[in-house]
Design an enzyme around this catalytic site. Structure first.
Site, PDB file in Angstrom:
ATOM      1  N   TYR A 154       5.931  17.835  11.590  1.00  0.00           N
ATOM      2  CA  TYR A 154       6.891  16.775  11.942  1.00  0.00           C
ATOM      3  C   TYR A 154       8.326  17.282  12.025  1.00  0.00           C
ATOM      4  O   TYR A 154       9.244  16.482  12.228  1.00  0.00           O
ATOM      5  CB  TYR A 154       6.894  15.655  10.893  1.00  0.00           C
ATOM      6  CG  TYR A 154       5.541  15.162  10.455  1.00  0.00           C
ATOM      7  CD1 TYR A 154       4.713  14.468  11.329  1.00  0.00           C
ATOM      8  CD2 TYR A 154       5.106  15.356   9.153  1.00  0.00           C
ATOM      9  CE1 TYR A 154       3.487  13.999  10.910  1.00  0.00           C
ATOM     10  CE2 TYR A 154       3.875  14.889   8.727  1.00  0.00           C
ATOM     11  CZ  TYR A 154       3.072  14.217   9.614  1.00  0.00           C
ATOM     12  OH  TYR A 154       1.868  13.750   9.200  1.00  0.00           O
ATOM     13  N   GLU A 173       0.845  -1.218   0.000  1.00  0.00           N
ATOM     14  CA  GLU A 173       0.000   0.000   0.000  1.00  0.00           C
ATOM     15  C   GLU A 173       0.869   1.252   0.000  1.00  0.00           C
ATOM     16  O   GLU A 173       0.759   2.095   0.898  1.00  0.00           O
ATOM     17  CB  GLU A 173      -0.879   0.014   1.260  1.00  0.00           C
ATOM     18  CG  GLU A 173      -1.769  -1.190   1.448  1.00  0.00           C
ATOM     19  CD  GLU A 173      -2.407  -1.220   2.857  1.00  0.00           C
ATOM     20  OE1 GLU A 173      -2.089  -0.352   3.690  1.00  0.00           O
ATOM     21  OE2 GLU A 173      -3.213  -2.127   3.106  1.00  0.00           O
ATOM     22  N   PRO A 174       1.728   1.434  -0.975  1.00  0.00           N
ATOM     23  CA  PRO A 174       2.593   2.614  -0.933  1.00  0.00           C
ATOM     24  C   PRO A 174       1.843   3.884  -1.316  1.00  0.00           C
ATOM     25  O   PRO A 174       0.994   3.869  -2.205  1.00  0.00           O
ATOM     26  CB  PRO A 174       3.663   2.300  -1.987  1.00  0.00           C
ATOM     27  CG  PRO A 174       2.975   1.386  -2.949  1.00  0.00           C
ATOM     28  CD  PRO A 174       1.949   0.612  -2.163  1.00  0.00           C
ATOM     29  N   GLY A 175       2.153   4.953  -0.627  1.00  0.00           N
ATOM     30  CA  GLY A 175       1.608   6.255  -0.994  1.00  0.00           C
ATOM     31  C   GLY A 175       2.762   7.154  -1.415  1.00  0.00           C
ATOM     32  O   GLY A 175       2.981   7.427  -2.589  1.00  0.00           O
ATOM     33  N   ARG A 189       4.072  19.529   6.498  1.00  0.00           N
ATOM     34  CA  ARG A 189       5.052  18.568   6.991  1.00  0.00           C
ATOM     35  C   ARG A 189       6.168  19.203   7.831  1.00  0.00           C
ATOM     36  O   ARG A 189       6.498  18.698   8.893  1.00  0.00           O
ATOM     37  CB  ARG A 189       5.634  17.735   5.845  1.00  0.00           C
ATOM     38  CG  ARG A 189       4.561  17.011   5.012  1.00  0.00           C
ATOM     39  CD  ARG A 189       5.129  15.963   4.065  1.00  0.00           C
ATOM     40  NE  ARG A 189       5.706  14.866   4.801  1.00  0.00           N
ATOM     41  CZ  ARG A 189       6.983  14.690   4.997  1.00  0.00           C
ATOM     42  NH1 ARG A 189       7.846  15.506   4.452  1.00  0.00           N
ATOM     43  NH2 ARG A 189       7.415  13.682   5.713  1.00  0.00           N
ATOM     44  N   CYS A 192      -0.001  33.333  10.822  1.00  0.00           N
ATOM     45  CA  CYS A 192       0.334  33.946  12.108  1.00  0.00           C
ATOM     46  C   CYS A 192       0.654  32.901  13.165  1.00  0.00           C
ATOM     47  O   CYS A 192      -0.108  32.716  14.124  1.00  0.00           O
ATOM     48  CB  CYS A 192      -0.840  34.805  12.554  1.00  0.00           C
ATOM     49  SG  CYS A 192      -1.266  35.971  11.271  1.00  0.00           S
ATOM     50  N   GLU A 193       1.720  32.182  12.983  1.00  0.00           N
ATOM     51  CA  GLU A 193       2.192  31.189  13.947  1.00  0.00           C
ATOM     52  C   GLU A 193       3.702  31.152  13.826  1.00  0.00           C
ATOM     53  O   GLU A 193       4.227  31.125  12.707  1.00  0.00           O
ATOM     54  CB  GLU A 193       1.706  29.766  13.570  1.00  0.00           C
ATOM     55  CG  GLU A 193       0.239  29.607  13.455  1.00  0.00           C
ATOM     56  CD  GLU A 193      -0.377  28.830  14.594  1.00  0.00           C
ATOM     57  OE1 GLU A 193       0.367  28.360  15.472  1.00  0.00           O
ATOM     58  OE2 GLU A 193      -1.605  28.732  14.605  1.00  0.00           O
TER      59      GLU A 193
HETATM   60  N1  LLP Z   1      -1.366   1.997   4.528  1.00  0.00           N
HETATM   61  C1  LLP Z   1      -1.813   2.463   5.700  1.00  0.00           C
HETATM   62  C2  LLP Z   1      -2.712   1.631   6.505  1.00  0.00           C
HETATM   63  C3  LLP Z   1      -1.402   3.736   6.155  1.00  0.00           C
HETATM   64  O1  LLP Z   1      -1.838   4.191   7.333  1.00  0.00           O
HETATM   65  C4  LLP Z   1      -0.531   4.511   5.354  1.00  0.00           C
HETATM   66  C5  LLP Z   1      -0.097   5.853   5.789  1.00  0.00           C
HETATM   67  C6  LLP Z   1      -0.112   3.998   4.123  1.00  0.00           C
HETATM   68  C7  LLP Z   1      -0.551   2.724   3.743  1.00  0.00           C
HETATM   69  C8  LLP Z   1       0.796   4.745   3.203  1.00  0.00           C
HETATM   70  O2  LLP Z   1       2.014   5.031   3.777  1.00  0.00           O
HETATM   71  P1  LLP Z   1       3.217   5.579   2.862  1.00  0.00           P
HETATM   72  O3  LLP Z   1       3.564   4.519   1.861  1.00  0.00           O
HETATM   73  O4  LLP Z   1       2.768   6.812   2.206  1.00  0.00           O
HETATM   74  O5  LLP Z   1       4.314   5.825   3.834  1.00  0.00           O
HETATM   75  N2  LLP Z   1       1.454  12.610   6.816  1.00  0.00           N
HETATM   76  C9  LLP Z   1       2.664  11.846   7.063  1.00  0.00           C
HETATM   77  C10 LLP Z   1       2.503  10.394   6.656  1.00  0.00           C
HETATM   78  C11 LLP Z   1       1.335   9.712   7.322  1.00  0.00           C
HETATM   79  C12 LLP Z   1       1.133   8.304   6.843  1.00  0.00           C
HETATM   80  C13 LLP Z   1      -0.148   7.728   7.345  1.00  0.00           C
HETATM   81  N3  LLP Z   1      -0.433   6.395   6.892  1.00  0.00           N
HETATM   82  C14 LLP Z   1       3.828  12.541   6.362  1.00  0.00           C
HETATM   83  O6  LLP Z   1       3.628  13.571   5.746  1.00  0.00           O
HETATM   84  O7  LLP Z   1       4.958  12.079   6.478  1.00  0.00           O
END
Ligand code: LLP
Length: 427
Positions: free
Chosen positions: A328, A283-285, A324, A355-356
């Protein structure tokens, strides 16, 4: 930083920054700033690098929509054959609108509402990734009421340290995610007895922005140990979903390549006599869309020698556009789109108009800047626009997709009228 960590970015003979050969200054001039620009070729290549690494090995890539849910990007990934990992009814609607195949959707998330479960079952999603006993019971009751059988997987929490930022680490037992791996056999037994549930798989996701394959391999080992227990009880699985988390380079990280990720996971799984026959899902994002995008922003004002001698460059993008760094402390590369050799290089705090004090995009960046220059924040294709807000009544940025030498506007800049469209004056 002088080098560009992303292959789709390059400078022309005049040092002007190009994304896939398209001048980014032209995008800023045409569409204004702040604007997100993405490379369709970069997304395609990232996707194909993963599928190529699997070769003939049965697999399914389910893109994590939360990283970037723009319809044009979802449609591109759907055309490439991707499935989708969603976490809300809203994301499900987006995927369907973009032409995603319901059977290739997995529905993750700790807090699925009853109406979202109903919606997912009614369109025939491939799998609900269940995160608790209470959710399992809710899904079963809804499936019974709808007179169908819900396909489910249990998201197990393997208690593996992903060694990433605590806010994006999800596989430790202290996190809210998943079912403790020791409790999983009981829940699988319960699901196996339930006529309204069909067990299709097992899943885990240990965290995001991993830059080491070892925690990933450790999670796979724990999943296999659970598989062994289930096999003894005659419980069959039909896929193994190892989640997302594949990290990318933001500055000087050296993340594994697609081939490294895939060969490590396949190496662990294919040693197992049963698991080797099951499709592997990922499940890559971030891996698919992060490197493809930049956030373009203009320098509004320079305030040299402010407090403690710090120099502030105030740009027109802010924490509401790209959260981000503020959320983080993420370090993302910032470069001038057309460096001006006549300006001295100075160390700048790159901040936005919000304004932060936490509204910063980058600390201590060596840049030659003047008012009106355009800068690009790199690696902004994932968790950039998707986490943007309207704080300070700022419309969210435009989004542009560069595809085959053309720049397509894939989301217009929000107007102020659209920001108050849902509001009513009290009578
Ligand atoms: N699968 C599940 C169940 C997840 O919770 C996530 C991300 C992914 C897949 C995808 O993860 P990835 O491959 O993108 O790392 N907002 C944060 C990242 C939060 C990720 C949340 N879950 C950032 O900007 O670093």
């Amino acid at each position: 930083m002088s080098h560009l960590p992303y292959p789709h970015l390059a400078r022309d003979a005049h040092q002007a920054l190009m994304l896939d050969g398209y001048p980014l200054s032209q995008i800023a001039d045409t569409f204004g700033t702040p604007t997100y620009a993405y490379s369709s070729a970069a997304i395609t290549q990232a996707y194909q690098s993963l599928t190529a690494a699997f070769g003939d090995r049965k697999h399914q890539i389910c893109y994590a929509v939360k990283a970037n849910g723009n319809l044009a990007i979802l449609a591109l990934l759907a055309r490439l054959g991707a499935g989708f990992d969603i976490v809300s009814g809203g994301e499900l609607a987006r995927v369907l609108k973009a032409g995603g195949v319901p059977g290739k959707i997995v529905f993750s998330g700790v807090g699925k509402r009853a109406d979202e479960i109903r919606y997912a079952l009614s369109v025939g999603v491939g799998c609900l990734n269940v995160e608790s006993q209470a959710e399992l019971a809710r899904i079963s009751a809804i499936a019974k009421d709808m007179n169908l059988i819900a396909p489910i997987s249990l998201r197990v929490n393997p208690d593996v340290d992903a060694k990433t930022h605590p806010y994006i680490s999800t596989g430790l037992k202290d996190n809210k995610f998943g079912v403790p791996i020791e409790q999983a056999p009981d829940l699988y037994r319960q699901a196996a007895r339930d006529p309204h549930l069909r067990i299709v798989g097992i899943d885990c996701h240990i965290g995001s922005q991993l830059i080491d394959v070892r925690p990933f391999a450790a999670a796979a080992e724990r999943v296999l140990a659970l598989l062994d227990l289930l096999v003894l009880e005659g419980i069959e699985l039909h896929h193994l979903d190892l989640g997302g988390g594949l990290g990318i380079a933001y500055t000087d990280e050296h993340p594994p390549t697609a081939a490294d990720w895939v060969s490590t996971v396949v190496g662990v799984i294919d040693r197992h006599p049963i698991a080797r026959r099951l499709p592997i899902m990922l499940e890559p994002g971030r891996f698919l869309v992060g490197p493809s995008g930049v956030l373009l922003s203009r320098v509004e004002y320079l305030k040299p020698h402010k407090a403690e001698g710090k120099n502030f460059a105030i740009i027109d993008a802010a924490m509401n556009d790209l959260m981000r760094p503020a959320l983080y402390g993420s370090v993302m590369a910032i470069v001038a789109v057309k460096p001006d050799a006549t300006q001295p290089t100075t160390t700048w705090e790159i901040v936005g108009p919000v304004c932060e004090t936490g509204d910063f995009l980058g600390h201590a960046r060596e840049l030659a800047l003047k008012e009106g220059d355009t800068v690009a924040i790199l690696g902004a294709g994932a968790y950039g626009f998707s986490m943007a807000s309207n704080y300070n009544t700022r419309g969210r940025p435009a989004e542009v997709l560069i595809d085959s030498g053309q720049a397509h506007l894939i989301r217009t800049r929000e107007t102020v009228e659209s920001l108050w469209a849902n509001e009513c004056l009290a009578p």
